[in-house]
Scaffold this motif. Structure first.
Motif, short mmCIF file in Angstrom:
data_model
loop_
_atom_site.label_atom_id
_atom_site.label_comp_id
_atom_site.label_asym_id
_atom_site.label_seq_id
_atom_site.Cartn_x
_atom_site.Cartn_y
_atom_site.Cartn_z
N GLN A 1 0.82 -1.21 0.00
CA GLN A 1 0.00 0.00 0.00
C GLN A 1 0.86 1.26 0.00
O GLN A 1 0.50 2.27 -0.61
CB GLN A 1 -0.92 0.00 1.22
N ALA A 2 2.00 1.22 0.67
CA ALA A 2 2.88 2.39 0.76
C ALA A 2 3.71 2.59 -0.50
O ALA A 2 4.26 3.68 -0.71
CB ALA A 2 3.80 2.26 1.97
N ALA A 3 3.83 1.57 -1.35
CA ALA A 3 4.67 1.67 -2.54
C ALA A 3 3.84 2.14 -3.73
O ALA A 3 2.94 1.43 -4.18
CB ALA A 3 5.29 0.31 -2.83
N ARG A 4 4.19 3.31 -4.26
CA ARG A 4 3.41 3.89 -5.36
C ARG A 4 4.16 3.87 -6.69
O ARG A 4 3.55 4.04 -7.74
CB ARG A 4 3.01 5.33 -5.01
N THR A 5 5.46 3.69 -6.66
CA THR A 5 6.27 3.72 -7.87
C THR A 5 7.23 2.54 -7.89
O THR A 5 7.39 1.83 -6.89
CB THR A 5 7.09 5.02 -7.95
N ARG A 6 7.91 2.35 -9.03
CA ARG A 6 8.94 1.30 -9.11
C ARG A 6 10.03 1.56 -8.09
O ARG A 6 10.56 0.62 -7.48
CB ARG A 6 9.55 1.26 -10.51
N ALA A 7 10.39 2.83 -7.90
CA ALA A 7 11.43 3.16 -6.92
C ALA A 7 10.99 2.78 -5.51
O ALA A 7 11.79 2.28 -4.71
CB ALA A 7 11.77 4.65 -7.00
N ASP A 8 9.70 3.01 -5.21
CA ASP A 8 9.18 2.62 -3.89
C ASP A 8 9.25 1.11 -3.70
O ASP A 8 9.63 0.62 -2.62
CB ASP A 8 7.72 3.07 -3.74
N LEU A 9 8.89 0.37 -4.74
CA LEU A 9 8.93 -1.09 -4.65
C LEU A 9 10.37 -1.58 -4.45
O LEU A 9 10.63 -2.47 -3.63
CB LEU A 9 8.34 -1.71 -5.92
N ALA A 10 11.29 -0.99 -5.20
CA ALA A 10 12.70 -1.38 -5.06
C ALA A 10 13.21 -1.06 -3.66
O ALA A 10 13.94 -1.86 -3.06
CB ALA A 10 13.55 -0.66 -6.11
N ALA A 11 12.84 0.10 -3.13
CA ALA A 11 13.28 0.48 -1.78
C ALA A 11 12.72 -0.47 -0.73
O ALA A 11 13.42 -0.88 0.20
CB ALA A 11 12.86 1.92 -1.48
N ALA A 12 11.45 -0.85 -0.90
CA ALA A 12 10.84 -1.76 0.06
C ALA A 12 11.50 -3.13 0.01
O ALA A 12 11.79 -3.74 1.04
CB ALA A 12 9.33 -1.89 -0.22
N PHE A 13 11.75 -3.62 -1.20
CA PHE A 13 12.35 -4.95 -1.34
C PHE A 13 13.79 -4.96 -0.83
O PHE A 13 14.20 -5.89 -0.12
CB PHE A 13 12.31 -5.39 -2.80
N THR A 14 14.59 -3.95 -1.19
CA THR A 14 15.99 -3.95 -0.76
C THR A 14 16.11 -3.85 0.75
O THR A 14 17.00 -4.48 1.35
CB THR A 14 16.78 -2.81 -1.42
#
Length: 210
Positions: A138-151
């Motif tokens: 829910q907090a991830a809105r962009t590809r960059a957000d997804l990458a930050a969450a995963f890393t």
């Protein structure tokens, strides 16, 4: 910490000491780029050891270990027949594309992860549910957000020694902090974001030693 933008050649330099296991892994790579990423990480580790430890770095080997639960992350160990009086530094390696990141720490267990944002292009909800909790998605809105969450999550799991051998849904990271960690491997972990070149995200986690 060391960051390489650009990869080493696919053949190890003559001065680089590789364990037999590493040489076997190097021969097994089918793609040259994979071999180059692997060697770049090992070169960064060896260069740091020589810089910090001088001649005594020759008494260390950087090897991985297989245990019944799976493969632990590579660690320093004394060369056969050798001893090391002080605690050995912990090391973590990650690479994505042509970016390789290596982190070192003498007084904590660490994990580092880097991912290019392009790797998260077009991922559907089903794929994301495997690695990110509902709150993280829910907090991830962009590809960059997804990458930050995963890393961030991967760095935490690497710091405790297992990476994605632990179910990533057992860890939740919100606002740069670990808010839930309900796996048996759980420890106190602190997180930091790292600046890396290009369209990529990276995170560093430090776990209290047990």
């Amino acid at each position: 910490m060391a960051v390489a933008r650009g990869l080493a050649p696919a053949e190890p330099p003559p001065w680089l000491l590789l364990a037999d296991d590493d040489r076997a892994r190097l021969r097994a790579f089918r793609r040259e780029a994979d071999a180059r990423r692997f060697l770049t990480g090992r070169v960064l580790v060896a260069e740091h050891a020589r810089e910090v430890l001088g001649d005594s770095a020759g008494r260390l080997r950087f090897t991985r270990r297989l245990v019944p639960a799976g493969e632990e992350k590579p660690r320093y160990s004394p060369a056969p027949g050798g001893r090391w009086a002080s605690p050995l530094p912990d090391v973590s390696i990650s690479h994505s594309g042509d970016v390789v990141v290596v982190a070192f720490c003498a007084d904590a267990d660490i994990g580092v992860d880097v991912e290019h944002h392009a790797a998260f292009e077009g991922l559907d909800e089903t794929a994301l549910r495997v690695v990110l909790t509902a709150a993280e998605r829910q907090a991830a809105r962009t590809r960059a957000d997804l990458a930050a969450a995963f890393t961030a999550k991967e760095a935490v799991l690497k710091a405790v020694g297992w990476g994605l051998a632990v179910d990533p849904l057992r860890v939740e990271v919100r606002d740069g902090r670990v808010t839930r960690f309900d796996a048996p491997q759980a420890r106190l972990v602190t997180l930091s974001r790292l600046d890396v070149p290009g369209e990529a995200s990276a995170a560093l986690a430090a776990a209290a030693r047990v």
